[in-house]
Design a protein around this motif. Sequence first.
Motif, PDB file in Angstrom:
ATOM      1  N   VAL A 248       0.842  -0.986  -0.173  1.00 16.28           N
ATOM      2  CA  VAL A 248       0.419   0.105  -0.004  1.00 16.28           C
ATOM      3  C   VAL A 248       1.086   1.536   0.518  1.00 16.28           C
ATOM      4  N   ILE A 249       2.318   1.477   0.657  1.00 16.40           N
ATOM      5  CA  ILE A 249       2.814   2.357   0.537  1.00 16.40           C
ATOM      6  C   ILE A 249       3.333   2.553  -0.482  1.00 16.40           C
ATOM      7  N   ASP A 250       4.084   1.578  -0.752  1.00 19.91           N
ATOM      8  CA  ASP A 250       4.625   1.295  -2.659  1.00 19.91           C
ATOM      9  C   ASP A 250       3.936   2.257  -3.585  1.00 19.91           C
ATOM     10  N   TYR A 251       2.219   1.738  -4.015  1.00 24.88           N
ATOM     11  CA  TYR A 251       1.169   2.013  -4.212  1.00 24.88           C
ATOM     12  C   TYR A 251       0.873   3.501  -3.895  1.00 24.88           C
ATOM     13  N   SER A 252       0.804   3.697  -2.863  1.00 20.80           N
ATOM     14  CA  SER A 252       0.833   5.219  -2.718  1.00 20.80           C
ATOM     15  C   SER A 252       1.292   6.797  -2.642  1.00 20.80           C
ATOM     16  N   VAL A 253       2.745   7.190  -3.329  1.00 21.49           N
ATOM     17  CA  VAL A 253       3.906   6.795  -3.697  1.00 21.49           C
ATOM     18  C   VAL A 253       3.626   6.911  -4.580  1.00 21.49           C
ATOM     19  N   LYS A 254       3.361   5.961  -5.572  1.00 17.96           N
ATOM     20  CA  LYS A 254       3.529   6.073  -7.158  1.00 17.96           C
ATOM     21  C   LYS A 254       2.127   6.383  -7.842  1.00 17.96           C
ATOM     22  N   LEU A 255       1.276   6.331  -7.186  1.00 18.39           N
ATOM     23  CA  LEU A 255      -0.420   6.655  -7.652  1.00 18.39           C
ATOM     24  C   LEU A 255       0.119   8.310  -7.532  1.00 18.39           C
ATOM     25  N   THR A 256       0.732   8.808  -6.126  1.00 16.69           N
ATOM     26  CA  THR A 256       0.880  10.231  -5.848  1.00 16.69           C
ATOM     27  C   THR A 256       2.045  10.535  -7.544  1.00 16.69           C
ATOM     28  N   ALA A 257       3.084  10.314  -6.955  1.00 15.03           N
ATOM     29  CA  ALA A 257       3.443  10.362  -8.650  1.00 15.03           C
ATOM     30  C   ALA A 257       2.728  10.781 -10.108  1.00 15.03           C
ATOM     31  N   LYS A 258       1.979   9.873 -10.128  1.00 14.26           N
ATOM     32  CA  LYS A 258       1.119   9.598 -11.555  1.00 14.26           C
ATOM     33  C   LYS A 258       0.458  11.430 -11.232  1.00 14.26           C
ATOM     34  N   LEU A 259      -0.342  11.095 -10.151  1.00 14.13           N
ATOM     35  CA  LEU A 259      -1.159  12.546  -9.970  1.00 14.13           C
ATOM     36  C   LEU A 259      -0.579  13.825 -10.361  1.00 14.13           C
ATOM     37  N   LEU A 260       0.384  13.959  -9.672  1.00 16.60           N
ATOM     38  CA  LEU A 260       1.399  15.200 -10.002  1.00 16.60           C
ATOM     39  C   LEU A 260       2.304  15.394 -10.508  1.00 16.60           C
ATOM     40  N   THR A 261       2.107  16.619 -10.600  1.00 21.43           N
ATOM     41  CA  THR A 261       3.848  17.275 -11.530  1.00 21.43           C
ATOM     42  C   THR A 261       4.281  18.405 -10.737  1.00 21.43           C
ATOM     43  N   PHE A 262       5.353  18.486 -10.035  1.00 24.18           N
ATOM     44  CA  PHE A 262       6.086  19.655  -9.626  1.00 24.18           C
ATOM     45  C   PHE A 262       6.358  20.811  -9.940  1.00 24.18           C
ATOM     46  N   SER A 263       5.803  21.649  -8.867  1.00 21.90           N
ATOM     47  CA  SER A 263       5.719  23.265  -9.416  1.00 21.90           C
ATOM     48  C   SER A 263       5.242  23.532  -8.003  1.00 21.90           C
ATOM     49  N   ALA A 264       5.946  25.662  -8.612  1.00 23.47           N
ATOM     50  CA  ALA A 264       5.984  25.970  -7.223  1.00 23.47           C
ATOM     51  C   ALA A 264       4.553  26.350  -7.033  1.00 23.47           C
ATOM     52  N   THR A 265       3.679  26.674  -8.106  1.00 23.88           N
ATOM     53  CA  THR A 265       2.344  26.572  -8.274  1.00 23.88           C
ATOM     54  C   THR A 265       1.454  25.317  -7.029  1.00 23.88           C
ATOM     55  N   GLN A 266       0.500  25.679  -6.544  1.00 22.45           N
ATOM     56  CA  GLN A 266      -0.851  24.155  -5.899  1.00 22.45           C
ATOM     57  C   GLN A 266      -1.838  24.417  -6.821  1.00 22.45           C
ATOM     58  N   GLY A 267      -1.986  23.074  -7.487  1.00 18.73           N
ATOM     59  CA  GLY A 267      -3.635  23.274  -8.188  1.00 18.73           C
ATOM     60  C   GLY A 267      -4.676  22.201  -6.646  1.00 18.73           C
ATOM     61  N   LYS A 268      -5.379  21.900  -7.468  1.00 18.05           N
ATOM     62  CA  LYS A 268      -6.277  21.373  -6.418  1.00 18.05           C
ATOM     63  C   LYS A 268      -5.804  19.488  -6.158  1.00 18.05           C
ATOM     64  N   LEU A 269      -6.053  19.841  -5.300  1.00 20.19           N
ATOM     65  CA  LEU A 269      -5.424  18.121  -4.908  1.00 20.19           C
ATOM     66  C   LEU A 269      -6.716  17.286  -4.470  1.00 20.19           C
ATOM     67  N   GLY A 270      -6.288  16.357  -4.594  1.00 21.57           N
ATOM     68  CA  GLY A 270      -7.986  14.797  -3.981  1.00 21.57           C
ATOM     69  C   GLY A 270      -7.998  14.048  -4.859  1.00 21.57           C
ATOM     70  N   ASN A 271      -8.047  14.920  -6.369  1.00 19.48           N
ATOM     71  CA  ASN A 271      -9.206  14.139  -7.335  1.00 19.48           C
ATOM     72  C   ASN A 271      -8.299  13.466  -8.459  1.00 19.48           C
ATOM     73  N   ASN A 272      -8.852  12.623  -9.499  1.00 21.64           N
ATOM     74  CA  ASN A 272      -8.730  11.575 -10.091  1.00 21.64           C
ATOM     75  C   ASN A 272      -7.875  11.796 -11.469  1.00 21.64           C
ATOM     76  N   LYS A 273      -7.387  12.983 -11.213  1.00 22.52           N
ATOM     77  CA  LYS A 273      -6.407  13.448 -12.297  1.00 22.52           C
ATOM     78  C   LYS A 273      -5.431  14.195 -12.247  1.00 22.52           C
ATOM     79  N   GLU A 274      -4.592  14.682 -13.517  1.00 18.34           N
ATOM     80  CA  GLU A 274      -3.474  15.001 -12.874  1.00 18.34           C
ATOM     81  C   GLU A 274      -3.038  17.071 -12.737  1.00 18.34           C
ATOM     82  N   SER A 275      -2.729  16.960 -11.728  1.00 12.23           N
ATOM     83  CA  SER A 275      -2.028  18.409 -11.291  1.00 12.23           C
ATOM     84  C   SER A 275      -0.822  18.830 -10.483  1.00 12.23           C
ATOM     85  N   LYS A 276      -1.196  19.885 -10.795  1.00  8.93           N
ATOM     86  CA  LYS A 276       0.367  20.475 -10.042  1.00  8.93           C
ATOM     87  C   LYS A 276       0.427  20.536  -8.745  1.00  8.93           C
TER      88      LYS A 276
END
Length: 248
Positions: free
Chosen positions: A134-162
């Motif tokens: 579960v830990i490994d899955y969570s890290v990888k899913l987070t990396a899939k859903l997010l792109t690193f940026s100084a800006t902050q997008g909406k979190l918690g959706n099942n789609k990519e965000s900054k």
Amino acid sequence: MADVLDYASQQGDDIGIYIAFILAFLIYLIPVGFVGYWAIKFVGYMIKSYKQSSIKKSTTKQSLCFKYRVDSRNKKFTVWIIGILLCIYAAFKVCTYNIYLSKIKDRNTEPIELSQSLKGRIQKETQGMDKAEVIDYSVKLTAKLLTFSATQGKLGNNKESKANCVGYARLCASICNYGFRQNHIQAKAKPVVGYVYLWNINLCKLISHNTSGKLSLFTKDHDFVDINGKFVDPCIYDILNVEAKQKE
């Protein structure tokens, strides 16, 4: 770090942050590059010796000349390209293998409310997993859903965000805890604040002390996830594709 996110969003500090981290890594690439240079010289010497022995065995002077020119250019070019790539790869692996995390304090923030579609995805994909999975899955899913940026997008959706490192840690902790609950695992993930070390050098302090203004404040610490004493960092995993270790 959180108090400068709005400023960073307005000023577009994404490039500055990447440059700061790159400069820090370059400091440690110099010794590896020095060794790589002499390794390339040695390989070139061996090829040159082999080339000279091959020329002596040739019988036609014209074919010798042509062969010498073509082989010399091709081999020299190939050796330099391969050598440079190997040096870069070796330097990268040496550096990233020695990345460590050290906790300062907990990040006091509210858990992220996951969307129903994301909850359904997590429930389906983590079914039957144990704690480590579960830990490994969570890290990888987070990396899939997010792109690193100084800006902050909406979190918690099942789609990519900054997101910045704070967002990475918060989302990863929420995904991890939901996966734990669905699989009846007695564990808890929480976002924490700390430092990133390369060997025994504090990269956060190194970068912060050598920059100024809001960028210095932005890089003064780093957020990652604490799961009952085990540290994971989805942000570093997403950027470098490596797992940071816990500093002893």
